[in-house]
Enzyme design. Sequence first.
Site, mmCIF file in Angstrom:
data_model
loop_
_atom_site.group_PDB
_atom_site.id
_atom_site.type_symbol
_atom_site.label_atom_id
_atom_site.label_comp_id
_atom_site.label_asym_id
_atom_site.label_seq_id
_atom_site.Cartn_x
_atom_site.Cartn_y
_atom_site.Cartn_z
ATOM 1 N N GLU A 1 0.874 -1.160 0.000
ATOM 2 C CA GLU A 1 0.000 0.000 0.000
ATOM 3 C C GLU A 1 0.919 1.220 0.000
ATOM 4 O O GLU A 1 1.802 1.323 0.858
ATOM 5 C CB GLU A 1 -0.891 -0.004 1.248
ATOM 6 N N ARG B 1 4.549 -12.954 9.604
ATOM 7 C CA ARG B 1 5.204 -11.662 9.586
ATOM 8 C C ARG B 1 6.526 -11.773 10.336
ATOM 9 O O ARG B 1 6.618 -12.487 11.334
ATOM 10 C CB ARG B 1 4.295 -10.711 10.346
ATOM 11 N N LYS C 1 3.873 0.922 9.711
ATOM 12 C CA LYS C 1 4.084 2.166 8.955
ATOM 13 C C LYS C 1 3.488 3.374 9.677
ATOM 14 O O LYS C 1 4.010 4.466 9.576
ATOM 15 C CB LYS C 1 3.491 2.022 7.550
HETATM 16 P P1 ATP Z 1 1.474 -1.779 8.099
HETATM 17 O O1 ATP Z 1 0.663 -2.768 8.865
HETATM 18 O O2 ATP Z 1 2.653 -1.247 8.802
HETATM 19 O O3 ATP Z 1 0.668 -0.735 7.411
HETATM 20 P P2 ATP Z 1 1.360 -3.530 5.922
HETATM 21 O O4 ATP Z 1 1.752 -4.907 6.190
HETATM 22 O O5 ATP Z 1 -0.094 -3.247 5.876
HETATM 23 O O6 ATP Z 1 2.124 -2.616 6.923
HETATM 24 P P3 ATP Z 1 1.653 -3.364 3.101
HETATM 25 O O7 ATP Z 1 2.157 -2.259 2.271
HETATM 26 O O8 ATP Z 1 0.237 -3.744 3.003
HETATM 27 O O9 ATP Z 1 2.020 -2.988 4.597
HETATM 28 O O10 ATP Z 1 2.585 -4.643 2.908
HETATM 29 C C1 ATP Z 1 2.925 -5.164 1.663
HETATM 30 C C2 ATP Z 1 3.272 -6.608 1.836
HETATM 31 O O11 ATP Z 1 4.353 -6.780 2.740
HETATM 32 C C3 ATP Z 1 2.100 -7.386 2.396
HETATM 33 O O12 ATP Z 1 1.958 -8.569 1.673
HETATM 34 C C4 ATP Z 1 2.493 -7.629 3.830
HETATM 35 O O13 ATP Z 1 1.891 -8.791 4.299
HETATM 36 C C5 ATP Z 1 4.019 -7.727 3.745
HETATM 37 N N1 ATP Z 1 4.643 -7.365 5.032
HETATM 38 C C6 ATP Z 1 4.466 -6.236 5.728
HETATM 39 N N2 ATP Z 1 5.157 -6.254 6.890
HETATM 40 C C7 ATP Z 1 5.798 -7.445 6.929
HETATM 41 C C8 ATP Z 1 6.681 -8.093 7.871
HETATM 42 N N3 ATP Z 1 7.019 -7.488 9.021
HETATM 43 N N4 ATP Z 1 7.143 -9.311 7.565
HETATM 44 C C9 ATP Z 1 6.805 -9.918 6.421
HETATM 45 N N5 ATP Z 1 5.985 -9.380 5.502
HETATM 46 C C10 ATP Z 1 5.475 -8.167 5.731
HETATM 47 MG MG MG Z 2 -1.497 -3.758 4.375
#
Ligand code: ATP
Ligand code: MG
Length: 508
Positions: A33, A257, A267
């Site tokens: 995102e 994760r 984020k």
């Molecule tokens: P936040 O919760 O901080 O907003 P997010 O996971 O929603 O982060 P996205 O931009 O949606 O952020 O993430 C893109 C991809 O990266 C998704 O498939 C998510 O599952 C993966 N991802 C995000 N954080 C992690 C992590 N700590 N370890 C492994 N994969 C991750």
């Molecule tokens: Mg997300």
Amino acid sequence: MSDEKSLNFIEEIISQDLATGKHKSILTRFPPEPNGYLHIGHAKSICLNFGLAETFGSATNLRFDDTNPVTEDTEYVDSIKADLKWLGFNWIKECYASDYFDQLYAFAVQLIEKGLAYVDDSSAEEIAQQKGTPTQPGTGNAYRNRSIQENLELFAAMKAGKYNDGEKVLRAKIDMAHPNLLLRDPIMYRIKHAHHHRTGDAWCIYPMYDFAHGQSDSLETVTHSICTLEFIHHRPLYNWFIEQLGIYPSHQYEFARRNLTYTVMSKRKLLQLVTEGHVTAWDDPRMPTISGMRRRGYTARALRNFADTIGVAKRENIVDIGLLEFCVREDLNKIAQRRMAVLDPIKLIITNYPETEELLHAENNPEDATAGHRMLPFSKELWIEREDFEEVPPKGYKRLSPPQTTPDGVTSAGAVVRLKGGYVIECTGFAKDAQGVVTEVHSKVFPDTKSGTAGSDSVKAKGVITWVGVADGVKAEVRLYDRLFSDPQPDAGGKDFLGALNPHSLQV
Ligand code: ATP
Ligand code: MG
């Protein structure tokens, strides 16, 4: 693919899908995102998705999951692309969920026409109340029984901007008593009069994650849609929409994760660190962002090695940041050119060295023969680190100290050390100012001990210290970065992570 490494559980699944002929080839996607910069957790997901494509000779789409206009921005889109390229990954297609807004709208209309979606006028609170609990079924409301015709008209009116934010939503009509709360008539569309970074003001209704993600995967014919574990309960809904719409059956797989000690990874929290000025920017070298780590001097290879090392798990766990630092050191040790710097200087005078300067032939990297040499001026007056001299050496001290006299009058020689890449010297004395602060260290050189010559080990040195020539040393501002947090789990259990900030994370 190589047989040496055992397959992780996702690779197992894909291997089987290819072996059974379920898929002839695979397609993965990385779906950020664009509401922030990528961090080291994302690097895991990136290496997994792009790595699968490399392993199985296929491709990966980059898809921006941009269905939330309020928090998203092109600055983030650009940074995400730059970070992916820097990590060394190439996507086959650049996609945007927002490119599918027309198609998603048409899908929603299709579901309304099948009697599988309805417009609900309830407030967010009412919807939450009617949802029930894990142990109690939810209750439907009167809007659930609206006619298909009325729903079509109301949904069109929502799109046309007739209503304010929150006045109406479009919901899937599934089962208000479903054991999985996410299937109790989930919201598909909400009204949001907001400017979108790509579609501008064309839309005032936006699809929810659950009504965008699976359909986007399907439209792109993604075979293996890999996400993190918190989406496991969304999978039945992901499948439900795909089945009801009769579109390409993408499949969702979940992995755990990855979190890191001494780090926050949400984020939202990283944005707060930036906007409140706890760090200078998203790419501040203390940030766990890919751009921050790049600025700090971490290499793409180190981050990729780290991602591979931590593997793919089905259960959440916290990885020790020491492992990341190890991967960085291991890589830098092989490739980084060595230079010497003195941060807290004290003057060293070599009393028996001539007034003229000599050029030493210094190795750029002892781990890499191809890194070559540089000419390093060596002379009578050098800067050394203040902490490399002790007037009275503590037990086991391996650096410079002057001759010591025991209480019974026996005087021992001063300490003998090697000046890195240069000569062995012996400490002969020192000078102090009126306040008792040491201002100079005196020494004599053993002329035959030059590094790289036959006699270099003719005199045994206790230790090796770094130095910089007084005549040719260059003044520099040095920024020493430490961990941003002093607590290994800064935001565990809902703790205020700002309270765990390390006040000494930057020293200039
Ligand atoms: P936040 O919760 O901080 O907003 P997010 O996971 O929603 O982060 P996205 O931009 O949606 O952020 O993430 C893109 C991809 O990266 C998704 O498939 C998510 O599952 C993966 N991802 C995000 N954080 C992690 C992590 N700590 N370890 C492994 N994969 C991750
Ligand atoms: Mg997300």
